[in-house]
Design a protein around this motif. Structure first.
Motif, PDB file in Angstrom:
ATOM      1  N   ALA A   1       0.949  -1.073  -0.202  1.00  0.00           N
ATOM      2  CA  ALA A   1      -0.178   0.106  -0.013  1.00  0.00           C
ATOM      3  C   ALA A   1       0.688   1.143   0.022  1.00  0.00           C
ATOM      4  CB  ALA A   1      -1.069  -0.177   1.229  1.00  0.00           C
ATOM      5  N   GLY A   2       1.949   1.215   0.724  1.00  0.00           N
ATOM      6  CA  GLY A   2       2.725   2.546   0.981  1.00  0.00           C
ATOM      7  C   GLY A   2       1.941   3.186   2.017  1.00  0.00           C
ATOM      8  N   SER A   3       2.521   4.335   2.566  1.00  0.00           N
ATOM      9  CA  SER A   3       1.998   5.023   3.932  1.00  0.00           C
ATOM     10  C   SER A   3       2.691   6.507   3.761  1.00  0.00           C
ATOM     11  CB  SER A   3       2.378   4.391   5.266  1.00  0.00           C
ATOM     12  OG  SER A   3       2.066   3.094   5.181  1.00  0.00           O
ATOM     13  N   ILE A   4       1.633   7.383   4.212  1.00  0.00           N
ATOM     14  CA  ILE A   4       2.030   8.908   4.269  1.00  0.00           C
ATOM     15  C   ILE A   4       1.387   9.166   5.642  1.00  0.00           C
ATOM     16  CG2 ILE A   4       1.943   9.287   1.887  1.00  0.00           C
ATOM     17  CD1 ILE A   4      -0.577  11.091   2.699  1.00  0.00           C
ATOM     18  N   ILE A   5       2.376  10.286   6.248  1.00  0.00           N
ATOM     19  CA  ILE A   5       1.698  10.923   7.431  1.00  0.00           C
ATOM     20  C   ILE A   5       1.035  12.402   6.770  1.00  0.00           C
ATOM     21  CG2 ILE A   5       4.017  11.977   7.714  1.00  0.00           C
ATOM     22  CD1 ILE A   5       3.291  12.062  10.673  1.00  0.00           C
ATOM     23  N   ASP A   6       0.068  12.739   7.437  1.00  0.00           N
ATOM     24  CA  ASP A   6      -0.742  13.788   6.832  1.00  0.00           C
ATOM     25  C   ASP A   6      -1.391  14.606   8.117  1.00  0.00           C
ATOM     26  OD1 ASP A   6      -2.200  15.637   5.337  1.00  0.00           O
ATOM     27  OD2 ASP A   6      -4.030  14.382   5.156  1.00  0.00           O
ATOM     28  N   SER A   7      -1.171  16.123   8.232  1.00  0.00           N
ATOM     29  CA  SER A   7      -1.764  16.782   9.004  1.00  0.00           C
ATOM     30  C   SER A   7      -3.216  16.824   9.192  1.00  0.00           C
ATOM     31  CB  SER A   7      -0.990  17.964   9.434  1.00  0.00           C
ATOM     32  OG  SER A   7      -1.358  19.034   8.192  1.00  0.00           O
ATOM     33  N   GLY A   8      -3.851  16.714   7.854  1.00  0.00           N
ATOM     34  CA  GLY A   8      -5.098  17.132   7.532  1.00  0.00           C
ATOM     35  C   GLY A   8      -6.127  15.774   7.700  1.00  0.00           C
ATOM     36  N   THR A   9      -5.750  14.622   7.408  1.00  0.00           N
ATOM     37  CA  THR A   9      -6.514  13.710   7.556  1.00  0.00           C
ATOM     38  C   THR A   9      -6.836  13.344   9.092  1.00  0.00           C
ATOM     39  OG1 THR A   9      -5.838  12.540   5.441  1.00  0.00           O
ATOM     40  CG2 THR A   9      -6.786  10.975   7.337  1.00  0.00           C
ATOM     41  N   VAL A  10      -7.922  13.012   9.364  1.00  0.00           N
ATOM     42  CA  VAL A  10      -8.413  12.904  10.721  1.00  0.00           C
ATOM     43  C   VAL A  10      -8.069  11.560  11.222  1.00  0.00           C
ATOM     44  CG1 VAL A  10     -10.212  12.883  12.443  1.00  0.00           C
ATOM     45  CG2 VAL A  10     -10.269  14.667  10.730  1.00  0.00           C
ATOM     46  N   ILE A  11      -8.787  10.552  10.845  1.00  0.00           N
ATOM     47  CA  ILE A  11      -8.625   9.124  11.225  1.00  0.00           C
ATOM     48  C   ILE A  11      -7.582   8.355  10.296  1.00  0.00           C
ATOM     49  CG2 ILE A  11     -10.060   6.885  11.256  1.00  0.00           C
ATOM     50  CD1 ILE A  11     -11.168   8.950  13.206  1.00  0.00           C
ATOM     51  N   THR A  12      -6.718   7.599  11.129  1.00  0.00           N
ATOM     52  CA  THR A  12      -5.879   7.027  10.159  1.00  0.00           C
ATOM     53  C   THR A  12      -6.387   5.833   9.550  1.00  0.00           C
ATOM     54  OG1 THR A  12      -3.810   7.194  11.989  1.00  0.00           O
ATOM     55  CG2 THR A  12      -4.044   5.101  10.822  1.00  0.00           C
ATOM     56  N   ARG A  13      -5.937   5.456   8.242  1.00  0.00           N
ATOM     57  CA  ARG A  13      -6.404   4.601   7.366  1.00  0.00           C
ATOM     58  C   ARG A  13      -5.385   3.609   7.244  1.00  0.00           C
ATOM     59  NH1 ARG A  13      -9.814   8.589   7.417  1.00  0.00           N
ATOM     60  NH2 ARG A  13     -11.697   8.641   6.168  1.00  0.00           N
ATOM     61  N   LEU A  14      -5.885   2.252   7.397  1.00  0.00           N
ATOM     62  CA  LEU A  14      -4.875   1.385   7.223  1.00  0.00           C
ATOM     63  C   LEU A  14      -5.070   0.210   6.331  1.00  0.00           C
ATOM     64  CD1 LEU A  14      -4.545   0.536  10.946  1.00  0.00           C
ATOM     65  CD2 LEU A  14      -2.881   1.311   9.723  1.00  0.00           C
ATOM     66  N   PRO A  15      -4.599  -0.501   5.716  1.00  0.00           N
ATOM     67  CA  PRO A  15      -4.521  -1.640   4.528  1.00  0.00           C
ATOM     68  C   PRO A  15      -5.728  -2.587   5.206  1.00  0.00           C
ATOM     69  CG  PRO A  15      -2.240  -1.391   4.748  1.00  0.00           C
ATOM     70  CD  PRO A  15      -2.899  -0.597   5.828  1.00  0.00           C
ATOM     71  N   PRO A  16      -6.645  -3.134   4.729  1.00  0.00           N
ATOM     72  CA  PRO A  16      -7.689  -4.035   5.063  1.00  0.00           C
ATOM     73  C   PRO A  16      -7.184  -5.011   6.012  1.00  0.00           C
ATOM     74  CG  PRO A  16      -7.972  -3.898   2.829  1.00  0.00           C
ATOM     75  CD  PRO A  16      -6.522  -2.919   2.931  1.00  0.00           C
ATOM     76  N   ALA A  17      -6.086  -5.738   5.448  1.00  0.00           N
ATOM     77  CA  ALA A  17      -5.310  -6.952   6.404  1.00  0.00           C
ATOM     78  C   ALA A  17      -5.073  -6.318   7.822  1.00  0.00           C
ATOM     79  CB  ALA A  17      -4.512  -7.462   5.722  1.00  0.00           C
ATOM     80  N   ALA A  18      -4.454  -5.170   7.679  1.00  0.00           N
ATOM     81  CA  ALA A  18      -4.029  -4.655   8.940  1.00  0.00           C
ATOM     82  C   ALA A  18      -5.019  -4.109   9.952  1.00  0.00           C
ATOM     83  CB  ALA A  18      -2.782  -3.497   8.586  1.00  0.00           C
ATOM     84  N   TYR A  19      -5.902  -3.701   9.315  1.00  0.00           N
ATOM     85  CA  TYR A  19      -7.301  -2.891   9.990  1.00  0.00           C
ATOM     86  C   TYR A  19      -7.998  -4.198  10.813  1.00  0.00           C
ATOM     87  CZ  TYR A  19     -11.156  -0.931  12.099  1.00  0.00           C
ATOM     88  OH  TYR A  19     -12.322  -0.595  12.891  1.00  0.00           O
ATOM     89  N   ASP A  20      -8.116  -5.321   9.810  1.00  0.00           N
ATOM     90  CA  ASP A  20      -8.789  -6.295  10.404  1.00  0.00           C
ATOM     91  C   ASP A  20      -8.062  -6.968  11.692  1.00  0.00           C
ATOM     92  OD1 ASP A  20     -10.781  -6.046   8.641  1.00  0.00           O
ATOM     93  OD2 ASP A  20     -10.259  -7.784   7.209  1.00  0.00           O
ATOM     94  N   ALA A  21      -6.836  -7.098  11.598  1.00  0.00           N
ATOM     95  CA  ALA A  21      -5.915  -7.802  12.739  1.00  0.00           C
ATOM     96  C   ALA A  21      -6.158  -6.933  13.967  1.00  0.00           C
ATOM     97  CB  ALA A  21      -4.753  -7.753  12.239  1.00  0.00           C
ATOM     98  N   LEU A  22      -6.176  -5.489  13.646  1.00  0.00           N
ATOM     99  CA  LEU A  22      -6.250  -4.380  14.609  1.00  0.00           C
ATOM    100  C   LEU A  22      -7.571  -4.494  15.636  1.00  0.00           C
ATOM    101  CD1 LEU A  22      -4.993  -1.967  16.468  1.00  0.00           C
ATOM    102  CD2 LEU A  22      -5.846  -0.435  14.581  1.00  0.00           C
ATOM    103  N   LYS A  23      -8.647  -4.531  14.658  1.00  0.00           N
ATOM    104  CA  LYS A  23      -9.928  -4.641  15.083  1.00  0.00           C
ATOM    105  C   LYS A  23     -10.190  -5.679  16.129  1.00  0.00           C
ATOM    106  CE  LYS A  23     -13.045  -5.901  12.095  1.00  0.00           C
ATOM    107  NZ  LYS A  23     -14.172  -5.707  11.097  1.00  0.00           N
ATOM    108  N   THR A  24      -9.862  -6.963  15.668  1.00  0.00           N
ATOM    109  CA  THR A  24      -9.914  -8.189  16.253  1.00  0.00           C
ATOM    110  C   THR A  24      -9.335  -8.183  17.627  1.00  0.00           C
ATOM    111  OG1 THR A  24     -10.048  -9.241  13.986  1.00  0.00           O
ATOM    112  CG2 THR A  24      -9.743 -10.665  16.099  1.00  0.00           C
ATOM    113  N   ALA A  25      -7.866  -7.694  17.584  1.00  0.00           N
ATOM    114  CA  ALA A  25      -7.232  -7.642  18.793  1.00  0.00           C
ATOM    115  C   ALA A  25      -7.737  -6.784  19.797  1.00  0.00           C
ATOM    116  CB  ALA A  25      -5.939  -7.257  18.487  1.00  0.00           C
ATOM    117  N   PHE A  26      -8.416  -5.541  19.243  1.00  0.00           N
ATOM    118  CA  PHE A  26      -8.949  -4.583  20.435  1.00  0.00           C
ATOM    119  C   PHE A  26     -10.172  -4.878  20.558  1.00  0.00           C
ATOM    120  CE2 PHE A  26     -11.498  -0.447  20.830  1.00  0.00           C
ATOM    121  CZ  PHE A  26     -10.415   0.197  21.635  1.00  0.00           C
ATOM    122  N   ARG A  27     -10.908  -5.600  19.958  1.00  0.00           N
ATOM    123  CA  ARG A  27     -12.297  -6.159  20.518  1.00  0.00           C
ATOM    124  C   ARG A  27     -12.103  -7.040  21.340  1.00  0.00           C
ATOM    125  NH1 ARG A  27     -16.663  -6.616  15.143  1.00  0.00           N
ATOM    126  NH2 ARG A  27     -16.575  -4.432  15.007  1.00  0.00           N
TER     127      ARG A  27
END
Ligand SMILES: *[C@@H]1O[C@H](CO)[C@@H](O)[C@H](O)[C@H]1NC(C)=O
Ligand SMILES: *[C@@H]1O[C@H](CO)[C@@H](O)[C@H](O)[C@H]1NC(C)=O
Length: 484
Positions: free
Chosen positions: A357-383
């Motif tokens: 995917a590649g990643s950037i840092i941005d001062s104007g985007t509010v919520i961090t966006r992650l690749p689907p596989a990374a987000y799924d892993a994060l969400k699962t562990a958090f829940r």
């Protein structure tokens, strides 16, 4: 990005060039999460006071500003420390609206990479209305403009490059702003840039629209991802950041037709890497080095500092990760996210997921966006760690929400990001939860639609950190406790 040929050859009337830009708009943001929580770090959990998650209504500016160099105070556009909303008929947007606009900005940033790859195969054509420019940011500073100097409240944005302010006589139309609108005829240092100048041809890469020409004055136009726009004359003027940091002949847009929900700010400062950005134009003094701290509540203040005036004032030690570049979007700040930890455990995410995917840092985007596989892993562990709390309905963007209305305090898992250069960044609790209201408090991350979409490290996650852009040194620094 060779648009220069097109640049000065087109001559059309100002009004018809004005009509090129239209549509509805906006972008700004978010209620950062509130202050005052108590935190315990034992066993990889934070204890958070639930009422600290909601926006505050009283301004309590930071008092610890001992930074050297040109340091400006940063506040949130819609918080009580901003004087803008008192004078603007535009009310602060709802959280739902903020998240909707955030997605428009993200779509626009992501399409910028796709668009530029199309452009490469088609060589010379510049899209008339490309998505390269993005929605506007959420944090404001005051800078001086003109001679004699007048002060203006301006949004700053690392995701765009061009700087502009609303400008009299507002030939098209101006929106309502806090200070009297800048009038070049009252300044002895304003000059128009001519159509045939080298500077005029630089506009194409800074705004992603070719310049126009009106009676030999170079005309710029810029459209943001949410359809906010500014158009007017390209000029040069003296910019005063602090009394000892004065820049004559700064190239900027004198915007005579502007619209969008800029929240009463006079304009925008672009902090990207393009040659026309403020960072590039002041590089002889500051060496392409700047830093900021975004306050974690709408009621606190942070800083935006240019130059390396001794680094962080708080004495917090900085950790550095390489700043990367990408030829498809050379002005964005690419970074190397390599992993995520939840409660001290590294999630099992293949490194290819972030590489693809590649990643950037941005001062104007509010919520961090992650690749689907990374987000799924994060969400699962958090829940998994939040099982004891009742879940609440998802929002359109955030799908892991809790009803915390029956709790005074909650225990939430720590989240850390791992970056190239072997650094581990623990996020503030404000970077973990995003409150719609007390009965809908959500994990402050979202998954991208496609694995190939760019990941974006957003401003909710950056809050309270010293974030240092050492562009010339090719590295980005993070320090904790930069502001509150
Ligand atoms: C800049 O150019 C515009 C358009 O030609 C003109 O109306 C304006 O007076 C010029 N301003 C200055 C200061 O020369
Ligand atoms: C919280 O926000 C949701 C979504 O906007 C709304 O349905 C709900 O009524 C709100 N609850 C409270 C207590 O305000």
């Amino acid at each position: 990005m060779m648009a220069t040929q097109i640049a000065s050859s087109i001559s059309i009337s100002f009004l018809s060039c004005v009509s090129l830009l239209l549509v509805l708009c906006f972008s700004k943001n978010g209620y950062a999460l509130g202050g005052g929580e108590r935190e315990t770090l034992q066993s990889h959990f934070h204890t958070v006071q639930v009422n600290s998650l909601l926006p505050a209504s009283v301004c309590s500016p930071s008092t610890k500003d001992k930074r050297k160099g040109a340091s400006l105070k940063v506040v949130h556009k819609y918080g009580p420390c901003s004087h803008l909303h008192e004078h603007s008929k535009e009310n602060a947007p709802t959280v739902t609206e903020i998240l909707r606009r955030d997605q428009l900005r993200v779509n626009s940033i992501q399409s910028r990479l796709r668009q530029n790859s199309l452009k490469e195969s088609k060589a010379t054509t510049i899209p008339a209305n490309s998505g390269r420019s993005i929605g506007t940011g959420n944090y404001i500073v005051r800078i001086g403009l003109g001679t004699p100097k007048k002060d203006f409240t301006i949004i700053f944005d690392t995701g765009s490059d061009f700087t502009w302010t609303q400008c009299q006589p507002c030939l098209g139309s101006c929106y309502q702003q806090q200070e009297p609108i800048y009038d070049p005829s009252l300044s002895s240092t304003y000059t128009n840039i001519t159509c045939s100048s080298h500077q005029c041809s630089q506009l194409s890469s800074a705004t992603n629209l070719p310049p126009r020409c009106f009676t030999n004055t170079c005309v710029y136009g810029i459209v943001y991802g949410d359809s906010s726009f500014s158009q007017g004359f390209f000029g040069s003027e003296t910019v005063t950041l602090t009394p000892s940091d004065v820049f004559p002949n700064f190239l900027f847009g004198c915007g005579e037709k502007n619209d969008g929900l800029f929240g009463g700010a006079a304009g925008l400062i672009g902090l990207g890497r393009d040659p026309l950005s403020l960072v590039s134009q002041t590089s002889s003094k500051y060496g392409n080095y700047f830093s900021y701290c975004l306050p974690s509540t709408t009621s606190a203040s942070g800083y935006l500092t240019f130059g390396n005036g001794g680094g962080s004032s708080t004495g917090s030690s900085l950790q550095f990760t390489p700043l990367l570049s990408n030829s498809k979007a050379p002005s964005l700040y690419f970074i190397d996210i390599i992993g995520i930890k939840v409660s001290g455990q590294t999630l099992s995410i293949s490194q290819l997921v972030f590489k693809t995917a590649g990643s950037i840092i941005d001062s104007g985007t509010v919520i961090t966006r992650l690749p689907p596989a990374a987000y799924d892993a994060l969400k699962t562990a958090f829940r998994d760690q939040m099982k004891q709390y009742p879940m609440a309905q998802s929002t359109r963007l955030l799908d892991t929400c809790y009803d915390l209305s029956r709790y005074n305090s909650v225990k939430i898992p720590q989240i850390s990001f791992l970056f190239g250069g072997n650094i581990e960044l623990p996020l503030d609790t404000k970077g973990i939860l995003y409150a719609i209201n007390v009965s809908q408090v959500c994990l402050a991350f979202a998954g991208n639609m496609a694995a190939s979409n760019l990941a974006i490290f957003g401003n909710v996650q950056q809050q309270t950190l010293d974030v240092v852009y050492d562009v010339a040194g090719g590295k980005l620094g993070f320090g904790s406790g930069g502001c509150s």
